[in-house]
Motif scaffolding. Structure first.
Motif, PDB file in Angstrom:
ATOM      1  N   THR A  81       0.823  -1.205   0.000  1.00  0.00           N
ATOM      2  CA  THR A  81       0.000   0.000   0.000  1.00  0.00           C
ATOM      3  C   THR A  81       0.857   1.254   0.000  1.00  0.00           C
ATOM      4  OG1 THR A  81      -1.837  -1.101   1.125  1.00  0.00           O
ATOM      5  CG2 THR A  81      -1.745   1.299   1.281  1.00  0.00           C
ATOM      6  N   ARG A  82       1.861   1.292   0.851  1.00  0.00           N
ATOM      7  CA  ARG A  82       2.660   2.511   0.959  1.00  0.00           C
ATOM      8  C   ARG A  82       3.624   2.691  -0.207  1.00  0.00           C
ATOM      9  NH1 ARG A  82      -1.159   4.844   2.649  1.00  0.00           N
ATOM     10  NH2 ARG A  82      -1.972   4.039   4.601  1.00  0.00           N
ATOM     11  N   GLN A  83       4.056   1.613  -0.821  1.00  0.00           N
ATOM     12  CA  GLN A  83       4.799   1.786  -2.071  1.00  0.00           C
ATOM     13  C   GLN A  83       3.916   2.449  -3.127  1.00  0.00           C
ATOM     14  OE1 GLN A  83       7.529  -1.297  -3.568  1.00  0.00           O
ATOM     15  NE2 GLN A  83       6.926  -2.542  -1.808  1.00  0.00           N
ATOM     16  N   LEU A  84       2.660   2.031  -3.195  1.00  0.00           N
ATOM     17  CA  LEU A  84       1.736   2.599  -4.182  1.00  0.00           C
ATOM     18  C   LEU A  84       1.384   4.045  -3.840  1.00  0.00           C
ATOM     19  CD1 LEU A  84      -0.507  -0.562  -4.543  1.00  0.00           C
ATOM     20  CD2 LEU A  84       1.091   0.324  -6.252  1.00  0.00           C
ATOM     21  N   SER A  85       1.215   4.343  -2.538  1.00  0.00           N
ATOM     22  CA  SER A  85       0.977   5.736  -2.133  1.00  0.00           C
ATOM     23  C   SER A  85       2.155   6.617  -2.555  1.00  0.00           C
ATOM     24  CB  SER A  85       0.796   5.826  -0.612  1.00  0.00           C
ATOM     25  OG  SER A  85      -0.284   5.052  -0.161  1.00  0.00           O
ATOM     26  N   ALA A  86       3.372   6.111  -2.347  1.00  0.00           N
ATOM     27  CA  ALA A  86       4.569   6.879  -2.710  1.00  0.00           C
ATOM     28  C   ALA A  86       4.649   7.084  -4.220  1.00  0.00           C
ATOM     29  CB  ALA A  86       5.821   6.181  -2.191  1.00  0.00           C
ATOM     30  N   LEU A  87       4.278   6.064  -4.994  1.00  0.00           N
ATOM     31  CA  LEU A  87       4.272   6.217  -6.452  1.00  0.00           C
ATOM     32  C   LEU A  87       3.288   7.295  -6.887  1.00  0.00           C
ATOM     33  CD1 LEU A  87       4.513   2.521  -7.682  1.00  0.00           C
ATOM     34  CD2 LEU A  87       6.153   4.349  -8.160  1.00  0.00           C
ATOM     35  N   ALA A  88       2.116   7.334  -6.255  1.00  0.00           N
ATOM     36  CA  ALA A  88       1.128   8.360  -6.603  1.00  0.00           C
ATOM     37  C   ALA A  88       1.660   9.751  -6.280  1.00  0.00           C
ATOM     38  CB  ALA A  88      -0.180   8.092  -5.857  1.00  0.00           C
ATOM     39  N   GLY A 128      11.194   6.139   4.487  1.00  0.00           N
ATOM     40  CA  GLY A 128      11.272   4.751   4.066  1.00  0.00           C
ATOM     41  C   GLY A 128      10.665   4.461   2.709  1.00  0.00           C
ATOM     42  N   TYR A 129       9.726   5.301   2.263  1.00  0.00           N
ATOM     43  CA  TYR A 129       9.024   5.037   1.004  1.00  0.00           C
ATOM     44  C   TYR A 129       9.161   6.198   0.020  1.00  0.00           C
ATOM     45  CZ  TYR A 129       6.934   0.972   3.207  1.00  0.00           C
ATOM     46  OH  TYR A 129       6.754  -0.232   3.820  1.00  0.00           O
TER      47      TYR A 129
END
Length: 369
Positions: free
Chosen positions: A58-65, A91-92
């Motif tokens: 989830t947080r990898q995807l939040s960071a990508l957004a 971290g992300y």
């Protein structure tokens, strides 16, 4: 001189585990309902493992957004606390963006779940203009009585000395390349808790209307009533209301049709009815303004804008040629896109989860003088 400003409800950026599902099945995650767990300690261990496993994706995807939005200043909603924000940024987000958001601001607000609004800022804009913080103010302690906002409609669910903001209105007085810029970050009351046969949106609109009136009061007190039109300010956040929506009719198997609908009333009319502020997302096509997909079965589906960057008249005029961007690559595959709006999803996006958030980031290039 330009500034890239964004807003994003990052959805439950938490540092705590929620074990309330042990006693309240309505709060229990659906995957744990598949298992017959009779022991509380075992339940807590499973919930911890489930959430930790889910959170990394989830947080990898939040960071990508956020990386795709590439904002100089990013307003966030649903952040647990400063340690959560720091851990996520280091971290992300830092790994995705490369140059971090070193300036971070969060003040604990009023939300019963502990989720707050926050701001991430670079030290300079992408064009090299210095971003300076002059002052930071929380308005979480304001009550209806303080601003004379209490009325009969609010009296059905509130008391005069209740706090107006269900989270906060976080005010930042900034200088961008030496030019003054005021930012107001909010997360208005949700559309839940329907009562007396009304739908959730109607039943909670009086609270959001009071929040919007309070934001306007704060800005008019800062600059002077009737003297705000030529000031540089923006109101950002998840406002949990909309002035229009796109009705989604049909099913995945049989196909969909999409019908835009204008609402008769909205709490956001407080900002727009007399030109106090402009929603620049309305520069996009009426079918392409949504930041959230809402669905409760095939009979209740719509797309709507809940996430806003409201601009002062002078900012809107100077940035008249700019069109806000809505980052939808982090949406799950269950989200129904109108024809021609499909995007390439980020890696590892799921049907419902993992996803970047249930909301889409909104970002806009502003021209400052």
């Amino acid at each position: 001189m330009s500034l890239r400003l964004g807003t994003f409800n990052i959805e439950n950026l938490m540092t705590r585990f929620d074990f309330s599902g042990w006693r309240n099945q309505l709060r229990q995650d659906r995957v744990l309902r598949l298992y017959d767990v009779q022991d509380k300690v075992v339940y807590q261990q499973l919930e911890q493992a489930r959430l930790i496993a889910e959170t990394d994706d989830t947080r990898q995807l939040s960071a990508l957004a956020i990386a795709e939005a590439d904002a100089d200043i990013l307003c966030l909603q649903e952040v647990d606390n400063m340690p959560a924000l720091q851990a996520f940024e280091y971290g992300y987000l830092y790994r995705m963006v490369g140059n971090g958001y070193r300036q971070k601001y969060l003040v604990e607000g009023n939300d019963s779940r502990g989720i707050d609004v926050a701001v991430l800022m670079r030290e300079e804009t992408r064009t090299g203009e210095k971003i300076e913080v002059v002052d930071v103010r929380s308005h979480a302690m304001l009550t209806y009585h303080d601003l004379g906002l209490f009325n009969d409609e609010l009296a059905l669910t509130n008391d005069p000395y209740d706090k107006i903001f269900k989270r906060d209105c976080l005010e930042l007085e900034l200088k961008i390349g030496g030019k003054p810029f005021s930012l107001y970050v909010v997360h208005f009351k949700s559309m839940g808790n329907a009562r007396d046969g009304t739908d959730g949106r109607t039943g909670t609109m009086a609270i959001r209307t009071a929040e919007a009136r309070a934001v306007r009061h704060i800005i008019e007190r800062q600059f002077g009533k009737g003297r705000t039109a030529d000031k540089n300010f923006a109101i950002c956040g998840d406002m949990n209301d909309y002035q229009e929506k796109v009705q989604v009719i049909g099913t995945r198997r049989l196909g969909y049709r999409f019908e835009p609908v204008r609402e008769e009333a909205s709490a956001l009319d407080v900002f727009s009815h007399d030109g106090f502020a402009e929603n620049p997302v309305e520069r996009r096509d009426v079918m392409d303004r949504w930041t959230l997909y809402h669905a409760r079965g095939p009979e209740e589906q719509h797309l709507c804008q809940l996430d806003y960057i409201w601009l002062s008249p002078t900012l809107a005029r100077r940035s008249a040629e700019r069109i806000p961007e809505i980052i939808r690559g982090g949406q799950p595959y269950r989200t129904v896109f109108p024809p021609g709006q499909e995007v390439e999803r980020f890696p590892r996006i799921g049907w419902d989860r993992p996803k970047a958030s249930d909301h889409c980031p909104v970002v806009m290039e502003l021209d400052l003088e």
